[in-house]
Scaffold this motif. Structure first.
Motif, PDB file in Angstrom:
ATOM      1  N   THR A  53      75.968  52.428  76.747  1.00  0.00           N
ATOM      2  CA  THR A  53      76.994  53.085  76.148  1.00  0.00           C
ATOM      3  C   THR A  53      77.714  52.316  74.935  1.00  0.00           C
ATOM      4  OG1 THR A  53      77.655  54.550  78.166  1.00  0.00           O
ATOM      5  CG2 THR A  53      79.250  54.524  76.418  1.00  0.00           C
ATOM      6  N   ALA A  54      77.892  51.169  75.157  1.00  0.00           N
ATOM      7  CA  ALA A  54      78.530  50.143  74.232  1.00  0.00           C
ATOM      8  C   ALA A  54      77.486  49.905  73.006  1.00  0.00           C
ATOM      9  CB  ALA A  54      78.699  48.741  74.867  1.00  0.00           C
ATOM     10  N   LEU A  55      75.969  49.759  73.437  1.00  0.00           N
ATOM     11  CA  LEU A  55      75.142  49.720  72.487  1.00  0.00           C
ATOM     12  C   LEU A  55      75.098  51.025  71.689  1.00  0.00           C
ATOM     13  CD1 LEU A  55      72.548  47.694  74.175  1.00  0.00           C
ATOM     14  CD2 LEU A  55      73.950  46.841  72.572  1.00  0.00           C
ATOM     15  N   ALA A 109      88.693  56.206  77.644  1.00  0.00           N
ATOM     16  CA  ALA A 109      87.600  57.338  77.675  1.00  0.00           C
ATOM     17  C   ALA A 109      86.320  56.982  78.248  1.00  0.00           C
ATOM     18  CB  ALA A 109      87.520  58.068  76.393  1.00  0.00           C
ATOM     19  N   LEU A 110      85.714  56.103  78.048  1.00  0.00           N
ATOM     20  CA  LEU A 110      84.351  55.644  78.532  1.00  0.00           C
ATOM     21  C   LEU A 110      84.177  54.601  79.579  1.00  0.00           C
ATOM     22  CD1 LEU A 110      82.609  55.723  75.060  1.00  0.00           C
ATOM     23  CD2 LEU A 110      82.736  57.846  76.878  1.00  0.00           C
ATOM     24  N   ARG A 111      85.297  54.310  80.278  1.00  0.00           N
ATOM     25  CA  ARG A 111      85.810  53.513  81.452  1.00  0.00           C
ATOM     26  C   ARG A 111      84.756  51.927  81.135  1.00  0.00           C
ATOM     27  NH1 ARG A 111      83.381  57.772  83.658  1.00  0.00           N
ATOM     28  NH2 ARG A 111      81.585  56.716  84.396  1.00  0.00           N
ATOM     29  N   LEU A 112      85.042  51.500  80.113  1.00  0.00           N
ATOM     30  CA  LEU A 112      84.543  50.338  79.193  1.00  0.00           C
ATOM     31  C   LEU A 112      85.702  49.157  79.257  1.00  0.00           C
ATOM     32  CD1 LEU A 112      82.264  51.791  76.370  1.00  0.00           C
ATOM     33  CD2 LEU A 112      81.547  51.104  78.899  1.00  0.00           C
ATOM     34  N   ALA A 234      74.696  61.393  70.922  1.00  0.00           N
ATOM     35  CA  ALA A 234      75.670  62.185  71.678  1.00  0.00           C
ATOM     36  C   ALA A 234      75.309  62.305  73.262  1.00  0.00           C
ATOM     37  CB  ALA A 234      76.048  63.315  70.965  1.00  0.00           C
ATOM     38  N   ASP A 235      73.934  62.786  73.462  1.00  0.00           N
ATOM     39  CA  ASP A 235      73.586  63.134  74.726  1.00  0.00           C
ATOM     40  C   ASP A 235      73.867  61.843  75.889  1.00  0.00           C
ATOM     41  OD1 ASP A 235      71.486  61.805  73.480  1.00  0.00           O
ATOM     42  OD2 ASP A 235      69.825  62.474  75.027  1.00  0.00           O
ATOM     43  N   LEU A 236      73.479  60.592  75.283  1.00  0.00           N
ATOM     44  CA  LEU A 236      73.756  59.410  76.177  1.00  0.00           C
ATOM     45  C   LEU A 236      75.100  59.214  76.487  1.00  0.00           C
ATOM     46  CD1 LEU A 236      72.692  56.926  77.522  1.00  0.00           C
ATOM     47  CD2 LEU A 236      72.694  55.809  75.397  1.00  0.00           C
ATOM     48  N   ILE A 237      76.099  59.504  75.453  1.00  0.00           N
ATOM     49  CA  ILE A 237      77.528  59.375  75.634  1.00  0.00           C
ATOM     50  C   ILE A 237      78.008  60.269  76.270  1.00  0.00           C
ATOM     51  CG2 ILE A 237      79.799  59.424  74.457  1.00  0.00           C
ATOM     52  CD1 ILE A 237      78.346  58.018  72.038  1.00  0.00           C
ATOM     53  N   LEU A 238      77.504  61.409  76.334  1.00  0.00           N
ATOM     54  CA  LEU A 238      77.953  62.548  77.333  1.00  0.00           C
ATOM     55  C   LEU A 238      77.549  62.628  78.919  1.00  0.00           C
ATOM     56  CD1 LEU A 238      77.137  65.710  75.028  1.00  0.00           C
ATOM     57  CD2 LEU A 238      79.382  65.136  75.830  1.00  0.00           C
ATOM     58  N   ALA A 239      76.175  61.738  78.708  1.00  0.00           N
ATOM     59  CA  ALA A 239      76.036  61.658  80.084  1.00  0.00           C
ATOM     60  C   ALA A 239      76.827  60.397  80.922  1.00  0.00           C
ATOM     61  CB  ALA A 239      74.425  61.152  79.900  1.00  0.00           C
ATOM     62  N   GLN A 241      80.005  60.095  80.483  1.00  0.00           N
ATOM     63  CA  GLN A 241      81.043  60.837  80.546  1.00  0.00           C
ATOM     64  C   GLN A 241      80.975  61.805  81.806  1.00  0.00           C
ATOM     65  OE1 GLN A 241      84.052  60.124  79.283  1.00  0.00           O
ATOM     66  NE2 GLN A 241      85.396  61.631  80.598  1.00  0.00           N
ATOM     67  N   LEU A 242      79.672  62.599  81.932  1.00  0.00           N
ATOM     68  CA  LEU A 242      79.909  63.564  82.748  1.00  0.00           C
ATOM     69  C   LEU A 242      79.145  63.211  84.193  1.00  0.00           C
ATOM     70  CD1 LEU A 242      78.963  66.641  80.393  1.00  0.00           C
ATOM     71  CD2 LEU A 242      81.201  65.687  81.342  1.00  0.00           C
TER      72      LEU A 242
END
Length: 412
Positions: A53-55, A109-112, A234-239, A241-242
């Motif tokens: 996610t960071a990358l 938001a992304l638990r990082l 966006a799909d990787l970030i949504l994955a 998150q969800l």
């Protein structure tokens, strides 16, 4: 004795340049793929999801570097060399500042870890600033030097990550090493882009002023590139998150196939951009055909060898996702088409090139959040449907407009 014609010599030079850029792209992709492959074996699933996610965020934040490269390359291809040093430095500093301000929000938001998101600002500065020198080389069609610069930049971006993972370090330490290597290669990029001889001045002083590259042109190119890579990640970030941590890690492994299909044919876009800037419609058709053919081959290969692809990308723990391999590859192949068409629109001065991509990103996010099942397949189907619609719309917009005029690149 057979005499080589000018066209034959030009074809040979273009072939050599294309080969060099392909090799540089392969080296770049090899380093980029090595990061998640090592991560899948060295990190726990939660750490792997965090690093991936960071990358992804780093790639999105560094997109103004792609925009800067496109704007500089298209401008130089159309008008010749002008000074862009201050404009490039301002672009890199502004992007890094915005990334630093957004770090606390992204962390929550992304638990990082906060340190991970703060390091993104420094890596972003280096990557964006590098776009200036890549654009100068691309616009001047110095493709052999461009290939060398691409290799140096890849070593800077990914060398620290690979070293950190090989040493068994966590995500924060790996990104810190990547920041240091990314900054260290900037002087070498500047040296590679140094012109062999001073560029001749043409036109009157007034014409030179009218044709200068401005912040508005760079902003348009940056906005379009940012929208494109945002929707592709966006799909990787949504994955992240969800989905639960294990499923998020599995999606990160599958996204290796997506990024492979996305970046494999990008050498075509690199070589054709100067021609696109001059409004060459035949070059656009040829480039689109090559990218579609490459995508079809990659999707077919992933369908035939899905288990092997996932075993290589993430190991035996992720083989249950092998059936989704062609879908991951298809998303990347479609976004490769979108990436070329975005370059074409920006280079030829199209209006609002980013608007369709932002709209598609909003639709993808809304569908994934409100409708899609909370599974890898649910997020992936949303991503594929969005990629199909976006590629279709961008192709329609590209082929319905007339040939580009002599205006500078970057929109209006």
């Amino acid at each position: 004795m057979t005499r080589t014609t000018g066209s034959e010599a030009g074809a040979v030079r273009l072939g050599a340049a294309g080969t060099a850029v392909i090799v540089a792209t392969m080296l770049t992709n090899a380093l980029a793929y090595l990061v998640p492959v090592l991560g899948a074996r060295r990190l726990a699933a939660a750490e792997l999801g965090a690093l991936a996610t960071a990358l992804a965020l780093a790639a999105i934040a560094a997109v103004p570097g792609f925009g800067l490269q496109i704007a500089v390359a298209a401008h130089r291809a159309r008008w010749g060399a002008t000074s862009v040093a201050r404009l490039a430095l301002r672009t890199a500093a502004l992007t890094a500042g915005v990334t630093a301000l957004a770090a606390p929000v992204l962390s929550a938001a992304l638990r990082l870890p906060v340190a991970l998101t703060l390091l993104l600002a420094a890596t972003t500065f280096a990557t964006v600033l590098a776009g200036r020198w890549l654009g100068e080389l691309q616009g001047d069609q110095r493709f052999l030097h461009l290939a060398a610069a691409m290799t140096v930049l890849a070593a800077g971006r990914y060398g620290g990550l690979v070293l950190g993972l090989a040493l068994g370090r966590g995500p924060v330490a790996c990104l810190l090493l990547a920041t240091l290597t990314g900054l260290a290669v900037l002087p070498l990029l500047a040296r590679l882009a140094r012109p062999v001889r001073p560029a001749p001045r043409t036109g009157t002083p007034a014409a030179v002023v009218d044709r200068r590259l401005t912040a508005r042109h760079v902003m348009t190119a940056c906005g379009a590139s940012l929208a494109m890579l945002t929707i592709s990640y966006a799909d990787l970030i949504l994955a992240r998150q969800l989905l639960p941590d294990d499923a998020s890690g599995g999606y990160a492994v599958g996204s290796v196939l997506t990024k492979g299909a996305l970046w494999a044919p990008q050498v075509v876009t690199v070589l054709v951009l100067p021609r696109l800037a001059r409004g060459d419609r035949r070059a656009r058709v040829a480039a689109l055909g090559l990218i579609l053919a490459c995508g079809a081959v990659l999707v077919g290969a992933s369908a035939f060898a899905g288990e092997l692809a996932f075993r290589l990308a993430g190991g035996a723990d992720y083989l249950h996702l092998a059936g989704a391999a062609p879908l991951f590859a298809a998303v990347g192949a479609l976004y490769a088409v979108v990436f070329m068409l975005v370059n074409d629109q920006v280079a030829t001065g199209a209006r609002w090139p980013a608007a369709p991509l932002w709209a598609a990103t909003a639709v993808l996010a809304g569908t994934a959040l409100l409708v899609a099942p909370r599974t890898v397949e649910g997020v992936l189907v949303c991503a594929l449907a969005t990629a199909v619609a976006t590629a279709t719309l961008m192709a329609w917009l590209a082929f319905r407009r007339p040939s580009a005029g002599p205006a500078p690149p970057g929109g209006s």
